[in-house]
Design a protein around this motif. Structure first.
Motif, mmCIF file in Angstrom:
data_model
loop_
_atom_site.group_PDB
_atom_site.id
_atom_site.type_symbol
_atom_site.label_atom_id
_atom_site.label_comp_id
_atom_site.label_asym_id
_atom_site.label_seq_id
_atom_site.Cartn_x
_atom_site.Cartn_y
_atom_site.Cartn_z
ATOM 1 N N ARG A 667 1.976 -15.061 12.764
ATOM 2 C CA ARG A 667 1.361 -13.855 12.202
ATOM 3 C C ARG A 667 1.679 -12.628 13.065
ATOM 4 N N PHE A 668 1.578 -12.806 14.379
ATOM 5 C CA PHE A 668 1.802 -11.677 15.277
ATOM 6 C C PHE A 668 3.271 -11.230 15.245
ATOM 7 N N GLY A 669 4.194 -12.196 15.251
ATOM 8 C CA GLY A 669 5.619 -11.849 15.183
ATOM 9 C C GLY A 669 5.954 -11.088 13.912
ATOM 10 N N PHE A 670 5.340 -11.480 12.794
ATOM 11 C CA PHE A 670 5.541 -10.771 11.526
ATOM 12 C C PHE A 670 5.162 -9.298 11.679
ATOM 13 N N LEU A 671 4.002 -9.021 12.274
ATOM 14 C CA LEU A 671 3.558 -7.632 12.439
ATOM 15 C C LEU A 671 4.499 -6.854 13.349
ATOM 16 N N GLN A 672 5.001 -7.501 14.393
ATOM 17 C CA GLN A 672 5.931 -6.817 15.299
ATOM 18 C C GLN A 672 7.215 -6.420 14.582
ATOM 19 N N ASP A 694 11.805 -0.523 -1.101
ATOM 20 C CA ASP A 694 11.023 -1.566 -1.760
ATOM 21 C C ASP A 694 10.812 -2.758 -0.828
ATOM 22 N N PHE A 695 11.865 -3.098 -0.063
ATOM 23 C CA PHE A 695 11.752 -4.218 0.870
ATOM 24 C C PHE A 695 10.713 -3.921 1.953
ATOM 25 N N ILE A 696 10.791 -2.714 2.530
ATOM 26 C CA ILE A 696 9.870 -2.354 3.615
ATOM 27 C C ILE A 696 8.440 -2.262 3.093
ATOM 28 N N ASN A 697 8.273 -1.526 1.963
ATOM 29 C CA ASN A 697 6.919 -1.354 1.415
ATOM 30 C C ASN A 697 6.360 -2.650 0.839
ATOM 31 N N GLY A 698 7.264 -3.576 0.503
ATOM 32 C CA GLY A 698 6.820 -4.833 -0.082
ATOM 33 C C GLY A 698 5.983 -5.690 0.859
ATOM 34 N N HIS A 699 6.011 -5.351 2.152
ATOM 35 C CA HIS A 699 5.242 -6.130 3.132
ATOM 36 C C HIS A 699 3.886 -5.506 3.434
ATOM 37 N N ARG A 700 3.590 -4.415 2.732
ATOM 38 C CA ARG A 700 2.355 -3.666 3.036
ATOM 39 C C ARG A 700 1.110 -4.539 2.891
ATOM 40 N N ARG A 701 1.047 -5.299 1.829
ATOM 41 C CA ARG A 701 -0.134 -6.131 1.588
ATOM 42 C C ARG A 701 -0.285 -7.208 2.663
ATOM 43 N N ASP A 702 0.852 -7.808 3.062
ATOM 44 C CA ASP A 702 0.789 -8.837 4.102
ATOM 45 C C ASP A 702 0.424 -8.237 5.457
ATOM 46 N N VAL A 703 0.880 -7.001 5.703
ATOM 47 C CA VAL A 703 0.505 -6.328 6.952
ATOM 48 C C VAL A 703 -1.018 -6.184 7.020
ATOM 49 N N GLU A 704 -1.630 -5.746 5.927
ATOM 50 C CA GLU A 704 -3.084 -5.569 5.932
ATOM 51 C C GLU A 704 -3.796 -6.912 6.078
ATOM 52 N N ARG A 705 -3.288 -7.929 5.387
ATOM 53 C CA ARG A 705 -3.916 -9.246 5.453
ATOM 54 C C ARG A 705 -3.876 -9.790 6.884
ATOM 55 N N LYS A 706 -2.744 -9.642 7.555
ATOM 56 C CA LYS A 706 -2.622 -10.146 8.930
ATOM 57 C C LYS A 706 -3.393 -9.270 9.910
ATOM 58 N N TYR A 707 -3.461 -7.972 9.626
ATOM 59 C CA TYR A 707 -4.287 -7.106 10.469
ATOM 60 C C TYR A 707 -5.752 -7.543 10.376
ATOM 61 N N VAL A 733 -0.820 -4.811 17.010
ATOM 62 C CA VAL A 733 -1.518 -5.014 15.739
ATOM 63 C C VAL A 733 -1.987 -3.675 15.182
ATOM 64 N N ASP A 734 -2.598 -2.847 16.026
ATOM 65 C CA ASP A 734 -3.085 -1.537 15.572
ATOM 66 C C ASP A 734 -1.933 -0.619 15.174
ATOM 67 N N ASP A 735 -0.873 -0.599 15.982
ATOM 68 C CA ASP A 735 0.262 0.288 15.696
ATOM 69 C C ASP A 735 0.908 -0.036 14.356
ATOM 70 N N CYS A 736 1.037 -1.315 14.053
ATOM 71 C CA CYS A 736 1.655 -1.709 12.797
ATOM 72 C C CYS A 736 0.812 -1.233 11.616
ATOM 73 N N TYR A 737 -0.494 -1.406 11.712
ATOM 74 C CA TYR A 737 -1.363 -0.955 10.618
ATOM 75 C C TYR A 737 -1.259 0.564 10.450
ATOM 76 N N ASN A 738 -1.258 1.303 11.560
ATOM 77 C CA ASN A 738 -1.184 2.765 11.496
ATOM 78 C C ASN A 738 0.064 3.247 10.777
ATOM 79 N N GLN A 739 1.161 2.513 10.913
ATOM 80 C CA GLN A 739 2.400 2.927 10.272
ATOM 81 C C GLN A 739 2.359 2.756 8.756
#
Length: 993
Positions: A667-672, A694-707, A733-739
């Protein structure tokens, strides 16, 4: 032992000579009628006192820790202590670290009871010596054995006023890198002098080491004069070192101004590097907050990067931290540096040995190295000119090669050995059947440096060099004669391991090789590779060596895993990541269900992505790069994300095995990775196609779930009671969510229980800004009500206006009676916090049943968080204090900022007393709760209710009876800290309490 046997004096003498030369101690060495008493090193009396103190402790199990440097006499000291107690306690030693700890626990309990008559057992405390650095499922053997012993004792319904077992836990420790000294107040002049000698001892010990930066933590009571003592030491050593003192050097809070903090650290590092001359710089940091220290250490290490280990440290840092309270050390340390009193003892013993053994005393190498103060020069002098000439003339002979094997394994894995029959087979390959000489004849040039010994009745004789320092000296001599470490290691694998499975089975080669080639020591930070690999990287033979090891141990995934890491971290060239990926996949093939092995593949791709990103980042602002750059990076990112997703799935599958600790790295590696690719969206940096967005934004939901996962995971738990999660974990973890989200982090944190707890670490202005306007829930929604109530509890902690307790209770009470079961752990936690009976206030009419609440909370925890938090320490979120209403709650979260208004909270020293102190502990602003113990379970007894609570220390629940304790609350339920049995006189520092 030997009580009824007649000991053969010749056997006793042989064993004594072999021991003084360097063989492991045997019980015969302590038999007083046959030998002269051994020297009692510093620490012997301390161990005796600690054990005497533990003998009277009310618990099922307790322990005493002896940490020692390999070669310092630690195992001997531990056996001396057992021999000293053999009349009073049932003393035993664990002789097989591979033994099933469940079976071992049965043997230990049998020894405690010591009777075949179940109704009339003859009980006596067992003093159990555990001397091993082995681990079981990444846990120290002691921890696993401890739990097994408790289970066995509960199964046999053992109740006792004093410990059934005292574990004397011995662990090899490298004090040349780091140590902690604690200076209490009110020491006598003599005690202060002894403490100063120990500080000087540690400095001189670290100067002998090979680490570039070393640390001595000097934690001193504010009234102890610790700063003055440290300055005295620098003054005494100004001729030997370059000395420097910095007082309160860290001015900037990293959380408030990261850029300024990094500039400050960089400037301090540059200044110190400029002041360093040819001598080691002895730096005294005299301050009250040492949290920024690790950033300075990292800065210095980066500035000192060099492939070779140093002959002596560049910096020895005395980290002097003033504290309002300090606790006496609970362990004993034994080092390869003698104190003045020890020097006198050894000088006297040396005269006795010379008189008894005459010329033979010159060959008692282990004793001689010790009595001369563990000097490297003394060990080197033991290598004679004849030995050096033999190596020069017969470098390829079996004798020289066997010496090189012993030197290598004894230098990098002290205490390791070779089985004598296998050594014999090795040397016989040079000789025909008719003329085969004995092993002793072949090894005669070096026989003086070697010891042969046996352990256990059915085990073959073993061989090793007499002392680790002799192994270091031999290895130095061999490398000076063109025998590189990598060549010796490869020769060892080819000659003693490869294709010889039967030899591996009948020896310790597998463990020895893994320790040499794979195991990464944990220093100030965890090293990237094993010490041997770090030492031979410069020889450019590391890759062939690890490939050979991977071939020898062809089912072991850790060798290809290490190869993969070596390729992507150290190797140069365009194919490094291709090769790293190849070996990471080989490791996965060998153990495809192991999530930690799968992590390496994700790290390979992540590192590749970061490398390209760092290479291009500075160029993007100057030259527009073609879209293929983004394609390349996103392909790599996609591979990394897939690898981390596969790791996360494997980690989830592993939870089907009982007592498995969850691996969060997927989970942590994914966020990094997601954090790194987000900047590719910037059109000013590079033209971006819609499919890339689309590829980058497509991970938005998973970023929030892992955060969301890490928000409660990090709020409710930490690795262990004494260990925190690394700072970068929270930061990334915080930096990834902020982005990925425009909503501010503080607004996000207001929407979860774990997020709200974060505000307890903030200052009052942040708390008021975000929580004072917290909207009242407009419905019976459990989540909204729970968050609203917690927000008010937090405001009350800062003394801010908040909702009245009765109104908050009414909201919870209404929810409780609408549905009691199946709610969140957080809901039940608030029920306990707000409805725990208060003798000073009238009870709430028809309150929730707290006995049922605790049961429901435990069930809800297991269902919601249990599998993910198993093996981690559940942090106490609140304690029950002496106030009224919400103000009786005292939070236990550590704060990170200074000079800002804070809520009432437990100091770190109070937390240490609650978790480690004896039953005499008093914490002024917490209240003790009355309770009782039945069937090894603890209950709080309040208002005719018997509410089950979890003992923080299960071993402290040793018998039936009335108890009191401090009450804390974690996300699983109420916890009893510092359990005290009532109704009996207790002794505290000589006074009844």
């Amino acid at each position: 032992m030997f009580e009824t046997d007649k000991v053969n004096p010749d056997v006793a003498k042989y064993n004594q000579i072999n021991f003084l030369k360097g063989a492991p101690p045997k019980w015969l060495n302590f038999y007083p009628e046959n030998i002269q008493p051994l020297v009692e090193r510093d620490g012997f009396n301390d161990l005796i006192q600690l054990i005497e103190k533990r003998k009277g402790k009310r618990c099922l199990i307790t322990d005493v820790s002896l940490r020692y440097q390999s070669g310092s006499g630690g195992s001997t000291l531990a056996m001396q202590v057992l021999w000293r107690f053999r009349k009073d306690l049932r003393c035993a030693r664990v002789i097989d670290s591979d033994l099933d700890t469940k079976e071992l626990s049965k043997q230990v309990v049998d020894l405690f009871l010591m009777s075949n008559d179940q109704h009339h057992p003859n009980r006596r405390t067992v003093l159990l010596l555990l001397d091993t650095k082995e681990k079981i499922n990444d846990q120290p053997v002691k921890n696993v054995l401890w739990e097994n012993l408790l289970e066995e004792m509960h199964k046999r319904d053992i109740n006792t006023k004093t410990p059934a077992v005292i574990i004397l836990n011995c662990s090899p420790t490298d004090f040349t890198l780091k140590d902690t000294l604690i200076l209490p107040p009110n020491l006598s002049e003599e005690a202060r002098k002894q403490f100063k000698e120990k500080l000087l001892q540690q400095i001189r010990l670290q100067r002998k080491g090979h680490w570039k930066v070393t640390i001595i933590n000097l934690f001193h009571h504010k009234d102890s004069g610790g700063s003055t003592l440290a300055r005295e030491v620098l003054s005494d050593l100004r001729e030997e070192f370059t000395c420097e003192t910095l007082t309160n050097p860290f001015k900037t809070d990293m959380a408030e101004n990261k850029d300024e903090f990094e500039r400050e650290i960089e400037n301090i590092g540059k200044d110190l590097l400029g002041k360093r001359q040819n001598k080691t710089l002895l730096l005294l940091l005299d301050h009250e907050d040492d949290k920024p220290l690790r950033y300075l250490i990292k800065n210095l290490q980066l500035k000192l990067q060099h492939p070779n280990r140093a002959d002596h440290p560049a910096f020895i840092i005395i980290n002097a931290v003033s504290k309002s309270a300090v606790r006496a050390p609970g362990d004993v340390k034994l080092k390869m540096e003698l104190l003045p009193e020890e020097q006198e003892k050894f000088a006297q013993k040396n005269l006795e040995i010379k008189q008894k053994y005459k010329k033979m005393s010159h060959n008692l190498h282990s004793f001689n190295i010790m009595q001369r103060g563990f000097q490297k020069e003394d060990a080197e002098k033991m290598i004679t000119e004849e030995m050096v000439k033999h190596v020069e003339d017969q470098k390829d002979s079996c004798s020289t090669r066997l010496l090189s094997f012993l030197a290598l394994i004894n230098a990098y894995v002290p205490g390791s050995h070779l089985a004598k029959p296998l050594c014999k087979k090795f040397i016989e390959q040079e000789w025909s059947d008719e003329e085969k000489p004995s092993l002793e004849m072949i090894m005669k040039p070096f026989q003086d440096l070697m010891v042969t010994f046996s352990e256990g009745e059915q085990k073959a004789d073993r061989m090793r060099l007499a002392h680790p320092m002799i192994a270091d000296a031999c290895l130095k001599m061999l490398t000076e004669h063109s025998m590189r470490r990598s060549d010796i290691a490869q020769d060892f694998l080819n000659s003693m391991v490869k294709g010889k499975e039967e030899r591996i089975l009948m020896s310790n080669y597998e463990k020895t090789c893994k320790s040499m080639l794979v195991t990464r020591p944990k220093g100030l930070v965890k090293e990237k590779f094993s010490i041997l690999i770090l030492d031979i990287i410069k020889e450019n033979k590391t890759i062939p060596l690890l490939k050979l090891a991977s071939e020898c141990f062809f089912t072991d995934p850790f060798y290809p895993q290490t190869l993969a890491r070596l390729y992507y971290i150290e190797e140069k060239g365009e194919h490094k990541y291709v090769n790293a990926e190849k070996w990471a996949k080989v490791a996965i093939e060998r153990d495809n269900k192991n999530s930690h092995i799968r992590d390496t593949l994700g790290q390979v791709h992540k590192n590749h992505l970061l490398r390209i990103w760092n290479q291009r980042r500075s160029e993007w602002w100057k030259v527009e790069k073609p879209c293929t750059d983004i394609k390349t990076r996103l392909i790599i990112a996609e591979d990394a994300i897939k690898a981390f997703d596969d790791e996360e799935k494997a980690a989830k599958d592993e939870l089907a095995t009982p007592k498995t600790k969850y691996n969060n790295r997927g989970r942590f590696g994914f966020l990094q990775v997601c954090k790194e690719i987000y900047d590719l969206k910037n059109p000013e940096i590079n033209p971006v196609e819609q499919k890339h967005l689309d590829f980058i934004n497509g991970h938005r939901r998973d970023v929030e779930r892992k955060y969301d996962f890490f928000e409660w995971y990090l709020a409710f738990s930490k690795p262990s009671v004494k260990e925190e999660d690394p700072d970068y974990f929270h930061r990334d973890v915080d930096d990834c969510y902020n982005q990925y989200f425009s909503q501010t982090l503080n607004e996000k944190k207001k929407k979860s229980f774990g997020g709200l707890l974060y505000f307890l670490k903030s200052d009052i202005s942040v708390c008021k800004q975000h929580l004072s306007s917290f909207e009242k829930p407009q419905s019976e929604n459990e989540t909204q009500i729970v968050l609203y109530i917690l927000a008010n509890i937090i405001l009350s902690q800062f003394g801010e206006p908040c909702e009245k307790t009765e109104r908050l209770q009414n909201k919870l009470q209404k929810l409780w009676f609408s549905r009691e079961q199946g709610r969140s752990p957080e809901f039940y936690l608030l029920i306990l916090l707000l409805f725990w009976p208060d003798e000073a206030q009238n009870a709430k009419t028809n309150p929730p049943d707290l006995e049922e609440c605790v049961q429901y909370m435990s069930q809800s925890y297991e269902k919601t968080y249990g599998e993910y938090l198993h093996g981690r320490y559940l942090v106490p979120l609140f304690f029950l204090g002496k106030g009224r209403g919400l103000k009786r709650l005292v939070h236990a979260l550590k704060t990170h900022k200074k000079g800002l208004q804070k809520p009432v909270q437990l100091h770190q020293s109070d937390l240490e007393l609650l978790t480690e102190g004896d039953e005499s502990v008093e914490v002024e602003y917490l209240q003790r709760i009355n309770g009782k113990v039945e069937d090894h379970k603890v209950f709080a007894v309040v208002d005719e209710q018997q509410i089950q609570v979890t003992p923080h220390d299960r071993a402290s629940v040793c018998k039936l009876g009335q108890v009191s304790f401090y009450l804390g609350f974690n996300i699983r339920g109420p916890v009893a800290y510092n359990i005290r049995y009532e109704g009996e006189k207790q002794k505290t520092n000589g006074k009844s309490k």
